[in-house]
Scaffold this active site. Structure first.
Site, PDB file in Angstrom:
ATOM      1  N   ASP A  83      33.486  36.469  51.693  1.00 33.79           N
ATOM      2  CA  ASP A  83      33.878  36.270  50.304  1.00 33.79           C
ATOM      3  C   ASP A  83      34.255  37.645  49.741  1.00 33.79           C
ATOM      4  OD1 ASP A  83      33.958  35.039  47.670  1.00 33.79           O
ATOM      5  OD2 ASP A  83      32.037  36.014  47.295  1.00 33.79           O
ATOM      6  N   ASP A  85      34.539  38.478  45.600  1.00 33.95           N
ATOM      7  CA  ASP A  85      33.878  38.766  44.325  1.00 33.95           C
ATOM      8  C   ASP A  85      32.360  38.748  44.466  1.00 33.95           C
ATOM      9  OD1 ASP A  85      36.136  39.091  42.641  1.00 33.95           O
ATOM     10  OD2 ASP A  85      36.397  36.919  42.536  1.00 33.95           O
ATOM     11  N   GLU A 130      27.686  26.419  37.714  1.00 33.40           N
ATOM     12  CA  GLU A 130      27.897  26.968  39.061  1.00 33.40           C
ATOM     13  C   GLU A 130      26.594  27.410  39.711  1.00 33.40           C
ATOM     14  OE1 GLU A 130      29.801  30.923  41.182  1.00 33.40           O
ATOM     15  OE2 GLU A 130      30.732  30.215  39.329  1.00 33.40           O
ATOM     16  N   SER A 151      41.239  27.799  32.915  1.00 35.71           N
ATOM     17  CA  SER A 151      41.402  29.257  32.880  1.00 35.71           C
ATOM     18  C   SER A 151      42.797  29.666  33.330  1.00 35.71           C
ATOM     19  CB  SER A 151      40.357  29.932  33.776  1.00 35.71           C
ATOM     20  OG  SER A 151      39.052  29.720  33.290  1.00 35.71           O
ATOM     21  N   SER A 198      38.623  33.995  49.264  1.00 35.26           N
ATOM     22  CA  SER A 198      38.187  34.194  47.880  1.00 35.26           C
ATOM     23  C   SER A 198      38.681  33.101  46.946  1.00 35.26           C
ATOM     24  CB  SER A 198      38.692  35.552  47.371  1.00 35.26           C
ATOM     25  OG  SER A 198      38.433  35.710  45.992  1.00 35.26           O
ATOM     26  N   GLY A 200      38.941  33.821  43.923  1.00 29.46           N
ATOM     27  CA  GLY A 200      39.486  34.652  42.854  1.00 29.46           C
ATOM     28  C   GLY A 200      41.001  34.587  42.817  1.00 29.46           C
ATOM     29  N   LYS A 247      35.479  25.672  49.733  1.00 29.92           N
ATOM     30  CA  LYS A 247      35.891  26.569  50.811  1.00 29.92           C
ATOM     31  C   LYS A 247      35.842  25.883  52.175  1.00 29.92           C
ATOM     32  CE  LYS A 247      35.196  31.025  48.602  1.00 29.92           C
ATOM     33  NZ  LYS A 247      34.599  32.368  48.682  1.00 29.92           N
ATOM     34  N   ASP A 272      28.074  35.031  48.602  1.00 31.35           N
ATOM     35  CA  ASP A 272      27.101  35.150  47.508  1.00 31.35           C
ATOM     36  C   ASP A 272      26.831  33.806  46.840  1.00 31.35           C
ATOM     37  OD1 ASP A 272      29.590  34.986  46.076  1.00 31.35           O
ATOM     38  OD2 ASP A 272      28.581  35.869  44.336  1.00 31.35           O
TER      39      ASP A 272
END
Length: 331
Positions: A83, A85, A130, A151, A198, A200, A247, A272
């Protein structure tokens, strides 16, 4: 018997007792020494990076066996799946939260205060979901889709120019974890494939590692990439949305990449979140996989779950020294 004779007999008896006691003590010492040096956790105990209080391991014997397998396989069999972030990048520095790839855009001066306020409201609403220790991944899934979709919609309204991304990243507070140069450098030196997976923003992620001087040819990035119009202005995002809990699907879509690495059957996985545990699902032939998880937030609530799912849990740890110590022995 005179006094001298009595004294001699007493001395001999005393010496015999001392010898027996000394022999017992020595035998106990040798037994203990053998037991200590013969324990299966020997390699881990010899690595000072593993002795920090931030390192938590539920099953040291299993971790020892996996690391031995990685060492035996060496560079020829190794690949990294990670990952980005809060895993390769820092969660905080000097008590201040560091930005994710999304936050880098959210906080930039090209985003209006009104948009930033709405993005913050979304984060406050959905981040709690989350990291909720009670909800299952399946229950969290639709909320993550909502969060990312809303977002991204707000960012598209801002008309972010592609030409400004370099400046946006340079002006941000993003930081890679301590030891990142060693991590990326050693992997490049030995030609180890690095798959950064990611949820992100891929364009931002690539710019971060590019500016850090570690975007080497052995690194592949799979993420949410921006789509720009003919004027270089953000108009959307390419492909299917990648969020923290899908993922598994993304990993299966990258089976072509993993099939090219069929001989790289040993994996070090870094993440994480619980969703990151599925990043290696696209690898068909796994011989050894070591899962290292960074637990950055809500430690008391989440530690047990992380200990159950990751082989090594790093609690509020802002360095890569544990994985670097493993690479040092493996490569």
């Amino acid at each position: 018997m005179d006094r001298a004779a009595v004294a001699r007999v007493g001395a001999v008896a005393s010496a015999s007792v001392c010898a027996v006691v000394a022999g017992v003590v020595l035998a106990q010492y040798i037994f203990t020494l053998k037991r200590k040096t013969g324990r299966k956790t020997k390699i881990i105990e010899m690595m000072p990076e593993f002795q920090k209080s931030s390192v938590r391991i539920k099953n040291p014997t299993r971790v020892e066996e996996i690391i031995c397998g990685l060492i035996k396989g060496g560079a020829a069999k190794l690949q990294i799946i990670t990952d980005f972030d809060m895993t390769l990048s820092r969660f905080s520095y000097n008590g201040k939260r560091c930005p994710t790839c999304h936050n880098i855009i959210d906080n930039c001066k090209l985003v209006t205060d009104e948009c930033r306020r709405k993005l913050l409201q979304l984060k406050e609403q959905y981040y709690a979901i989350e990291v909720d220790p009670v909800l299952t991944v399946e229950e969290k899934f639709p909320y993550m889709v909502e969060w990312y979709t809303k977002s991204h919609g707000l960012l598209i309204e801002q008309g972010i120019p592609k030409a400004k991304l370099k400046e946006i990243v340079a002006d941000s507070d993003v930081m890679l974890k301590e030891g990142y140069e060693n991590f990326f450098g050693k992997l490049q030196q030995h030609g180890i494939p690095v798959f950064i997976f990611s949820a992100g923003i891929g364009d931002v992620l690539e710019e971060v590692i590019r500016q850090a001087g570690v975007y080497h040819s052995n690194v592949k990035v799979v993420s949410n990439f921006m789509d720009f119009d003919e004027n270089g202005v953000l108009k959307g995002f390419k492909g299917e949305l990648i969020h923290v809990f899908n993922k598994h699907d993304g990993a299966l879509k990258n089976t072509d990449y993993f099939s090219q690495l069929k001989d790289n059957s040993n994996i070090i996985l870094l993440g994480d979140s619980q969703g990151d545990l599925r990043m290696a699902d696209g690898v068909a032939n796994v011989e050894h996989i070591l899962k290292i998880g960074y637990l950055n937030d809500r430690v008391d609530e989440l530690l047990e779950k992380y200990m159950d799912s990751y082989d090594i849990v790093l609690v509020k740890e802002e360095s890569l020294e544990v994985v670097n110590s493993i690479l040092q022995k493996t490569l």
